[in-house]
Design a protein around this motif. Structure first.
Motif, PDB file in Angstrom:
ATOM      1  N   LEU A 170       0.640  -1.164  -0.409  1.00 13.86           N
ATOM      2  CA  LEU A 170      -0.166  -0.234  -0.284  1.00 13.86           C
ATOM      3  C   LEU A 170       0.960   1.185  -0.197  1.00 13.86           C
ATOM      4  N   LYS A 171       1.786   1.109   1.001  1.00 15.39           N
ATOM      5  CA  LYS A 171       3.002   1.914   0.974  1.00 15.39           C
ATOM      6  C   LYS A 171       2.988   3.101  -0.494  1.00 15.39           C
ATOM      7  N   LEU A 172       3.599   2.135  -1.282  1.00  7.78           N
ATOM      8  CA  LEU A 172       4.261   1.132  -2.713  1.00  7.78           C
ATOM      9  C   LEU A 172       2.861   2.673  -3.775  1.00  7.78           C
ATOM     10  N   SER A 173       1.658   2.023  -3.582  1.00  7.23           N
ATOM     11  CA  SER A 173       0.524   2.607  -3.840  1.00  7.23           C
ATOM     12  C   SER A 173       0.567   4.229  -3.408  1.00  7.23           C
ATOM     13  N   LEU A 174       0.392   5.182  -2.682  1.00  7.44           N
ATOM     14  CA  LEU A 174       0.528   6.370  -1.493  1.00  7.44           C
ATOM     15  C   LEU A 174       1.711   7.155  -2.959  1.00  7.44           C
ATOM     16  N   VAL A 175       3.192   6.232  -2.843  1.00  7.93           N
ATOM     17  CA  VAL A 175       3.723   7.016  -2.802  1.00  7.93           C
ATOM     18  C   VAL A 175       3.591   7.729  -4.725  1.00  7.93           C
ATOM     19  N   ALA A 176       3.236   6.349  -5.885  1.00  6.65           N
ATOM     20  CA  ALA A 176       2.867   5.982  -6.934  1.00  6.65           C
ATOM     21  C   ALA A 176       1.858   7.465  -6.902  1.00  6.65           C
ATOM     22  N   VAL A 177       0.227   7.271  -6.176  1.00  5.90           N
ATOM     23  CA  VAL A 177      -0.277   8.511  -6.300  1.00  5.90           C
ATOM     24  C   VAL A 177       0.475  10.087  -5.849  1.00  5.90           C
ATOM     25  N   LEU A 178       1.012  10.183  -4.596  1.00  8.14           N
ATOM     26  CA  LEU A 178       1.267  11.396  -4.171  1.00  8.14           C
ATOM     27  C   LEU A 178       2.671  12.220  -5.474  1.00  8.14           C
ATOM     28  N   ALA A 179       3.050  10.813  -6.381  1.00  8.93           N
ATOM     29  CA  ALA A 179       3.874  11.633  -7.513  1.00  8.93           C
ATOM     30  C   ALA A 179       3.150  11.775  -8.357  1.00  8.93           C
ATOM     31  N   TYR A 180       2.263  11.096  -8.848  1.00 14.16           N
ATOM     32  CA  TYR A 180       1.493  11.220  -9.714  1.00 14.16           C
ATOM     33  C   TYR A 180       0.473  12.415  -9.993  1.00 14.16           C
ATOM     34  N   VAL A 181      -0.117  12.900  -8.626  1.00 14.30           N
ATOM     35  CA  VAL A 181      -0.532  14.727  -7.893  1.00 14.30           C
ATOM     36  C   VAL A 181       0.331  15.369  -8.257  1.00 14.30           C
ATOM     37  N   GLY A 182       1.534  14.941  -8.099  1.00 14.34           N
ATOM     38  CA  GLY A 182       2.137  16.320  -8.545  1.00 14.34           C
ATOM     39  C   GLY A 182       2.919  16.355  -9.497  1.00 14.34           C
ATOM     40  N   VAL A 183       3.045  15.437 -10.317  1.00  9.83           N
ATOM     41  CA  VAL A 183       3.258  15.930 -12.363  1.00  9.83           C
ATOM     42  C   VAL A 183       1.840  16.699 -12.043  1.00  9.83           C
ATOM     43  N   LYS A 184       0.768  16.233 -12.307  1.00  6.83           N
ATOM     44  CA  LYS A 184      -0.426  16.478 -12.363  1.00  6.83           C
ATOM     45  C   LYS A 184      -0.797  18.019 -12.315  1.00  6.83           C
ATOM     46  N   MET A 185       0.154  18.569 -11.517  1.00  7.46           N
ATOM     47  CA  MET A 185       0.179  19.780 -10.117  1.00  7.46           C
ATOM     48  C   MET A 185       0.995  20.971 -11.795  1.00  7.46           C
ATOM     49  N   ILE A 186       2.512  20.245 -11.852  1.00  5.82           N
ATOM     50  CA  ILE A 186       3.279  21.182 -12.818  1.00  5.82           C
ATOM     51  C   ILE A 186       2.566  21.104 -14.045  1.00  5.82           C
ATOM     52  N   LEU A 187       1.404  20.310 -14.836  1.00  6.76           N
ATOM     53  CA  LEU A 187       1.198  20.721 -16.108  1.00  6.76           C
ATOM     54  C   LEU A 187      -0.123  20.977 -16.116  1.00  6.76           C
ATOM     55  N   SER A 188      -0.506  21.142 -14.673  1.00  6.02           N
ATOM     56  CA  SER A 188      -2.158  21.670 -15.123  1.00  6.02           C
ATOM     57  C   SER A 188      -2.331  23.150 -15.615  1.00  6.02           C
ATOM     58  N   HIS A 189      -1.038  24.148 -15.569  1.00  3.26           N
ATOM     59  CA  HIS A 189      -1.147  25.072 -16.163  1.00  3.26           C
ATOM     60  C   HIS A 189      -1.124  25.247 -17.876  1.00  3.26           C
ATOM     61  N   HIS A 190      -0.459  23.969 -18.401  1.00  2.00           N
ATOM     62  CA  HIS A 190      -0.256  24.001 -20.355  1.00  2.00           C
ATOM     63  C   HIS A 190      -0.379  22.480 -20.434  1.00  2.00           C
ATOM     64  N   TYR A 191      -0.570  21.103 -20.194  1.00  2.00           N
ATOM     65  CA  TYR A 191      -1.250  20.306 -20.214  1.00  2.00           C
ATOM     66  C   TYR A 191      -2.416  19.451 -18.981  1.00  2.00           C
ATOM     67  N   PRO A 192      -3.575  19.996 -19.015  1.00  3.70           N
ATOM     68  CA  PRO A 192      -4.170  19.811 -17.990  1.00  3.70           C
ATOM     69  C   PRO A 192      -4.314  18.469 -18.616  1.00  3.70           C
ATOM     70  N   ILE A 193      -4.891  17.842 -17.202  1.00  5.43           N
ATOM     71  CA  ILE A 193      -4.820  16.235 -17.169  1.00  5.43           C
ATOM     72  C   ILE A 193      -6.614  16.582 -16.074  1.00  5.43           C
ATOM     73  N   PRO A 194      -7.509  15.802 -17.674  1.00  9.16           N
ATOM     74  CA  PRO A 194      -9.000  15.639 -17.058  1.00  9.16           C
ATOM     75  C   PRO A 194      -9.228  14.802 -15.461  1.00  9.16           C
ATOM     76  N   THR A 195     -10.084  15.696 -14.879  1.00  9.21           N
ATOM     77  CA  THR A 195     -10.411  15.065 -13.990  1.00  9.21           C
ATOM     78  C   THR A 195     -10.752  13.609 -14.082  1.00  9.21           C
ATOM     79  N   GLY A 196     -11.725  12.775 -14.609  1.00 12.90           N
ATOM     80  CA  GLY A 196     -12.279  11.612 -15.028  1.00 12.90           C
ATOM     81  C   GLY A 196     -11.240  11.035 -15.195  1.00 12.90           C
TER      82      GLY A 196
END
Length: 326
Positions: free
Chosen positions: A269-295
């Motif tokens: 589960l810890k590895l899953s949480l690591v992956a979620v945090l990393a993904y969300v971090g990347v999503k934030m950085i890309l949000s202004h230029h390449y927004p990922i749909p919420t769905g």
């Protein structure tokens, strides 16, 4: 920003919490796994019902909801973002369960008193998280570049979590514990559910249960610093951020009692949480230029969590088969 919805929501949450402690859990007792699962389901269903309210409230601007400058304008969009934020915060709060279990084990807190300690711990967490959410929302709405800072912070947090070993409880290094011991004497033993007591010499003192509460509050503060920026990758609407966060941690107590006996089985589960945090971090950085749909984000996050749980259960099953006599 309309204040009435905030006031009514906080009033609702306080009523639910005190109904929980003052009526359904008035007597100190050990929470059985079955009862904990039923309470977990109750809080999840309540969050889903509130999400229906979010859909109609933002669609028809009930109580002035959705009229603010930074508020979402679509009921469908608001409901999807609420649910996605709820899933993110709920998943990241799972890591807190592991730490709570270690705190109770370290201090040898009796099972019948654990629910009451978690009640007051979560009440304090609501106040801290509310302040942090308002501050974070103000920063992002004032400075656009803060979204990159939060995104980078989440990626660093994911890396730190990936390479860190098992947490250890070290009360002597906790700032709140040192402060409490500096200003108040500490009784040598627990006094049931009491946080305060009177020593034989007449001095007022705090009990070890109060120290447990302080450690739980301080650990939640650390987890909030990691998890709250994650929801800003979904939306900066403060009402959606706050309400989804509150519902995510409301069921943390019952979820703890439901999973406490099975914590060791969720090794990935810890590895899953690591992956979620990393993904969300990347999503934030890309949000202004390449927004990922919420769905799409919701599907990715759910997939990561399901993969972690499935891998953990399969590993536990293989080990159980290996231990069986031929």
């Amino acid at each position: 920003m309309a204040l009435l919805p905030w006031f009514l929501f906080i009033l609702l949450i306080l009523a639910l919490l005190f109904l929980d402690l003052g009526v359904f859990h008035k007597q100190n007792k050990v929470i059985a796994a079955k009862e904990a699962l039923l309470w977990t389901m109750f809080w999840v269903v309540l969050a889903l019902l509130f999400n229906i309210f979010i859909f109609y409230a933002y669609s028809h601007n009930w109580l002035g909801i959705g009229l603010g400058e930074h508020a979402l304008k679509s009921g469908k969009d608001a409901a999807l973002k609420f649910f996605t934020g709820y899933i993110i915060e709920k998943s990241l709060s799972l890591d807190n369960i592991f730490v709570i279990a270690m705190i109770f084990s370290y201090f040898k807190v009796e099972g019948k008193y654990q629910h009451r300690v978690l009640f007051w711990g979560i009440l304090g967490a609501l106040v801290m998280r509310g302040a942090m959410i308002l501050a974070g929302t103000a920063l992002i709405q004032t400075f656009d570049w803060m979204i990159y800072v939060f995104g980078g912070f989440l990626i660093l947090t994911a890396g730190k979590m990936l390479f860190s070993g098992d947490e250890e409880i070290e009360p002597e290094k906790n700032f709140l514990i040192r402060a409490a011991r500096k200003f108040f004497p500490v009784s040598p033993k627990f006094e049931g559910e009491k946080f305060f007591t009177v020593l034989d010499d007449g001095r007022k003192a705090v009990t070890p249960m109060f120290l447990v509460l302080l450690i739980i509050e301080s650990t939640d503060l650390l987890f909030a610093v990691d998890s709250i920026p994650a929801i800003f990758a979904v939306t900066t609407d403060p009402f959606i951020v706050f309400t989804s966060n509150v519902f995510a941690i409301l069921g943390l107590r019952s979820l703890y009692f439901a999973l406490a006996a099975m914590i060791d089985q969720f090794r990935y589960l810890k590895l899953s949480l690591v992956a979620v945090l990393a993904y969300v971090g990347v999503k934030m950085i890309l949000s202004h230029h390449y927004p990922i749909p919420t769905g799409l984000s919701l599907g990715i996050i759910a997939g990561i969590l399901c993969a972690g749980v499935a891998a953990s259960l399969l590993a536990s099953r293989r080990e159980e088969k290996a231990r069986r006599p031929a």
